[in-house]
Each structure stands twice: as structure tokens, then as C-alpha cells.
Design a protein around this motif. Sequence first.
Motif, PDB file in Angstrom:
ATOM      1  N   GLU A 158       0.868  -1.175   0.000  1.00 37.52           N
ATOM      2  CA  GLU A 158       0.000   0.000   0.000  1.00 37.52           C
ATOM      3  C   GLU A 158       0.906   1.226   0.000  1.00 37.52           C
ATOM      4  OE1 GLU A 158      -4.132   1.549   2.038  1.00 37.52           O
ATOM      5  OE2 GLU A 158      -2.967   0.001   3.065  1.00 37.52           O
ATOM      6  N   THR A 159       0.683   2.108  -0.968  1.00 37.54           N
ATOM      7  CA  THR A 159       1.581   3.241  -1.188  1.00 37.54           C
ATOM      8  C   THR A 159       0.787   4.527  -1.361  1.00 37.54           C
ATOM      9  OG1 THR A 159       3.059   1.711  -2.365  1.00 37.54           O
ATOM     10  CG2 THR A 159       3.519   4.059  -2.573  1.00 37.54           C
ATOM     11  N   ASN A 160       1.017   5.484  -0.474  1.00 35.97           N
ATOM     12  CA  ASN A 160       0.410   6.805  -0.641  1.00 35.97           C
ATOM     13  C   ASN A 160       0.957   7.466  -1.892  1.00 35.97           C
ATOM     14  OD1 ASN A 160      -1.480   7.490   1.447  1.00 35.97           O
ATOM     15  ND2 ASN A 160       0.222   7.508   2.896  1.00 35.97           N
ATOM     16  N   ALA A 161       0.081   8.159  -2.609  1.00 43.31           N
ATOM     17  CA  ALA A 161       0.510   8.862  -3.818  1.00 43.31           C
ATOM     18  C   ALA A 161      -0.384  10.085  -4.034  1.00 43.31           C
ATOM     19  CB  ALA A 161       0.440   7.943  -5.035  1.00 43.31           C
ATOM     20  N   MET A 162       0.108  10.993  -4.842  1.00 41.53           N
ATOM     21  CA  MET A 162      -0.696  12.114  -5.332  1.00 41.53           C
ATOM     22  C   MET A 162      -0.655  12.061  -6.847  1.00 41.53           C
ATOM     23  SD  MET A 162      -0.082  15.530  -3.006  1.00 41.53           S
ATOM     24  CE  MET A 162       1.286  15.989  -3.987  1.00 41.53           C
ATOM     25  N   VAL A 163      -1.809  12.218  -7.460  1.00 43.86           N
ATOM     26  CA  VAL A 163      -1.906  12.312  -8.906  1.00 43.86           C
ATOM     27  C   VAL A 163      -2.151  13.783  -9.240  1.00 43.86           C
ATOM     28  CG1 VAL A 163      -3.096  11.537 -10.984  1.00 43.86           C
ATOM     29  CG2 VAL A 163      -2.952  10.019  -8.993  1.00 43.86           C
ATOM     30  N   LEU A 164      -1.205  14.388  -9.945  1.00 42.97           N
ATOM     31  CA  LEU A 164      -1.346  15.769 -10.398  1.00 42.97           C
ATOM     32  C   LEU A 164      -1.664  15.705 -11.881  1.00 42.97           C
ATOM     33  CD1 LEU A 164       1.951  16.922  -8.716  1.00 42.97           C
ATOM     34  CD2 LEU A 164      -0.339  17.230  -7.795  1.00 42.97           C
ATOM     35  N   ALA A 165      -2.746  16.345 -12.286  1.00 43.95           N
ATOM     36  CA  ALA A 165      -3.162  16.274 -13.692  1.00 43.95           C
ATOM     37  C   ALA A 165      -3.549  17.659 -14.181  1.00 43.95           C
ATOM     38  CB  ALA A 165      -4.340  15.319 -13.853  1.00 43.95           C
ATOM     39  N   GLU A 166      -3.256  17.917 -15.459  1.00 42.49           N
ATOM     40  CA  GLU A 166      -3.688  19.169 -16.069  1.00 42.49           C
ATOM     41  C   GLU A 166      -3.971  18.931 -17.544  1.00 42.49           C
ATOM     42  OE1 GLU A 166      -0.606  22.145 -15.809  1.00 42.49           O
ATOM     43  OE2 GLU A 166       0.594  21.184 -17.327  1.00 42.49           O
ATOM     44  N   ASN A 167      -4.983  19.620 -18.021  1.00 43.58           N
ATOM     45  CA  ASN A 167      -5.267  19.627 -19.446  1.00 43.58           C
ATOM     46  C   ASN A 167      -4.847  21.000 -19.955  1.00 43.58           C
ATOM     47  OD1 ASN A 167      -6.714  20.206 -21.944  1.00 43.58           O
ATOM     48  ND2 ASN A 167      -7.687  18.211 -21.611  1.00 43.58           N
ATOM     49  N   THR A 168      -3.808  21.027 -20.785  1.00 44.64           N
ATOM     50  CA  THR A 168      -3.247  22.302 -21.240  1.00 44.64           C
ATOM     51  C   THR A 168      -4.205  23.045 -22.170  1.00 44.64           C
ATOM     52  OG1 THR A 168      -2.040  21.144 -22.990  1.00 44.64           O
ATOM     53  CG2 THR A 168      -0.859  21.571 -20.931  1.00 44.64           C
ATOM     54  N   ASP A 169      -5.037  22.318 -22.913  1.00 45.33           N
ATOM     55  CA  ASP A 169      -6.019  22.986 -23.774  1.00 45.33           C
ATOM     56  C   ASP A 169      -7.134  23.628 -22.950  1.00 45.33           C
ATOM     57  OD1 ASP A 169      -4.602  22.242 -26.013  1.00 45.33           O
ATOM     58  OD2 ASP A 169      -5.937  20.588 -26.557  1.00 45.33           O
ATOM     59  N   LEU A 170      -7.576  22.918 -21.929  1.00 45.39           N
ATOM     60  CA  LEU A 170      -8.660  23.430 -21.078  1.00 45.39           C
ATOM     61  C   LEU A 170      -8.151  24.408 -20.023  1.00 45.39           C
ATOM     62  CD1 LEU A 170     -10.624  20.117 -20.384  1.00 45.39           C
ATOM     63  CD2 LEU A 170     -11.144  21.878 -22.091  1.00 45.39           C
ATOM     64  N   GLU A 171      -6.843  24.416 -19.791  1.00 45.61           N
ATOM     65  CA  GLU A 171      -6.229  25.219 -18.726  1.00 45.61           C
ATOM     66  C   GLU A 171      -6.887  24.920 -17.381  1.00 45.61           C
ATOM     67  OE1 GLU A 171      -5.903  29.333 -19.716  1.00 45.61           O
ATOM     68  OE2 GLU A 171      -4.687  28.927 -21.485  1.00 45.61           O
ATOM     69  N   LEU A 172      -7.070  23.631 -17.141  1.00 46.79           N
ATOM     70  CA  LEU A 172      -7.701  23.160 -15.913  1.00 46.79           C
ATOM     71  C   LEU A 172      -6.906  21.989 -15.378  1.00 46.79           C
ATOM     72  CD1 LEU A 172     -10.160  23.235 -13.957  1.00 46.79           C
ATOM     73  CD2 LEU A 172     -11.291  21.630 -15.522  1.00 46.79           C
ATOM     74  N   GLY A 173      -6.770  21.935 -14.071  1.00 45.44           N
ATOM     75  CA  GLY A 173      -6.040  20.833 -13.455  1.00 45.44           C
ATOM     76  C   GLY A 173      -6.794  20.270 -12.266  1.00 45.44           C
ATOM     77  N   ALA A 174      -6.307  19.127 -11.787  1.00 45.13           N
ATOM     78  CA  ALA A 174      -6.866  18.495 -10.596  1.00 45.13           C
ATOM     79  C   ALA A 174      -5.746  17.754  -9.882  1.00 45.13           C
ATOM     80  CB  ALA A 174      -7.994  17.533 -10.963  1.00 45.13           C
ATOM     81  N   THR A 175      -5.901  17.642  -8.594  1.00 37.98           N
ATOM     82  CA  THR A 175      -4.981  16.844  -7.780  1.00 37.98           C
ATOM     83  C   THR A 175      -5.817  15.841  -6.999  1.00 37.98           C
ATOM     84  OG1 THR A 175      -3.408  18.654  -7.559  1.00 37.98           O
ATOM     85  CG2 THR A 175      -3.261  16.894  -5.929  1.00 37.98           C
ATOM     86  N   ALA A 176      -5.359  14.606  -6.974  1.00 37.15           N
ATOM     87  CA  ALA A 176      -6.032  13.573  -6.188  1.00 37.15           C
ATOM     88  C   ALA A 176      -5.009  12.889  -5.288  1.00 37.15           C
ATOM     89  CB  ALA A 176      -6.689  12.533  -7.109  1.00 37.15           C
TER      90      ALA A 176
END
Length: 192
Positions: free
Chosen positions: A84-102
Amino acid sequence: MGTRLEDRAAIADLMTAWIHRDLSEWDRLRDLFHPGATVEITWFDGLATDFVDGSARMGASALRTKHVIAGPSITFNGDRALVETNAMVLAENTDLELGATAHNRFWDQVEKRDGEWRIAKRQSFYDMSYFNFLTKVHEIDEKAVRGFPREYAALAYLLVKSGFPIVREFPTRGSALEADIKAAGHAWLDAS
């Protein structure tokens, strides 16, 4: 004891080698999995080989991802281990100029075959997520966001908007689904 220390180091290296996905090193990413391995995450549920191909398609799109991986918690039984490994997923859509972190936890069944630790099954539990606005605050379709579990709603919304549909419901922190997956993992470990 020395062998277990070597095994722990090898498995920790296996977990942090997820960087190959972020760097578009697809052959090296394939090497993390045993033949027939499976992956179950927000946008994918199937064979690891198909996951790598899908990741390459995602890597060629406007959606970029980065994973920040913590140290793993490992439970051994012979040549099998639950990780079991803690992680963060950083994501961005450069066309939409929107990101999310999980914030998530990878739940891996790993096996040592022919002297090599590799992933046999990767699943993910989701703890929380939120939006990142890159250059402007966006109008977010609140109804669409609320259609996903809160723990990964921001990431799911970004994935869907980027052309990567969510394939089913996934386990969240403390959910019955998380408990079921953990129980199945421990049964797999005990069966070795």
C-alpha cells in the motif's frame, strides 16, 4: 533478514518506478508488470499491457499527469507481498487550462518470479481530490462533478473532459468497496 531488506528495497524501487509513466517511457513502464497483470484505476480496468498503451494515448493528448509516490507499506508471505503506497496524482489539461490533484493509495499485489519483483495487480483507493485552476477560474459543471464520489470527483471530471471516461465506481477511503478489495488481497496473500 538480509533477504527481506533486499526485497523491501526492490519493492520500493518498483513503486517509485511509476515515474516511467510520467516520463512517457512506455517500455520501462511495461517492465513493472508480470505477464497477465491487471490495473484498476479511474479511467482504466483491464490488462496492464493495455493500460500502458492507453497511457501512451493519454501522454500524446493535452492531458498531462505526474505522480508523487511515498514510501510503501509492505506485508510479505513468501514470494508474494501486498503493498500500500500513498501517492498524489497531479493532472492538467493544457487545452482546457484546468487541473486536478487527487490523493490516492495504490494497492498492489506483487510477486517475485524468476528472482524479480513485479506487479501482478494494481488497484487504487481514493482519499480526496480538488481542482487546480491554471490561468483562470473555470465554470465547473457542478452537477457533473457531483456524479462522482467526492474523493475523486475533481480528477474524474478532468479525465472525462479530456476524453478519458470513468469506467466504473472505485473505492474511497473507508468504503465497503475498499474493505472488500483489502479482504480479497489478504486472501490472495494467504493463499501463497
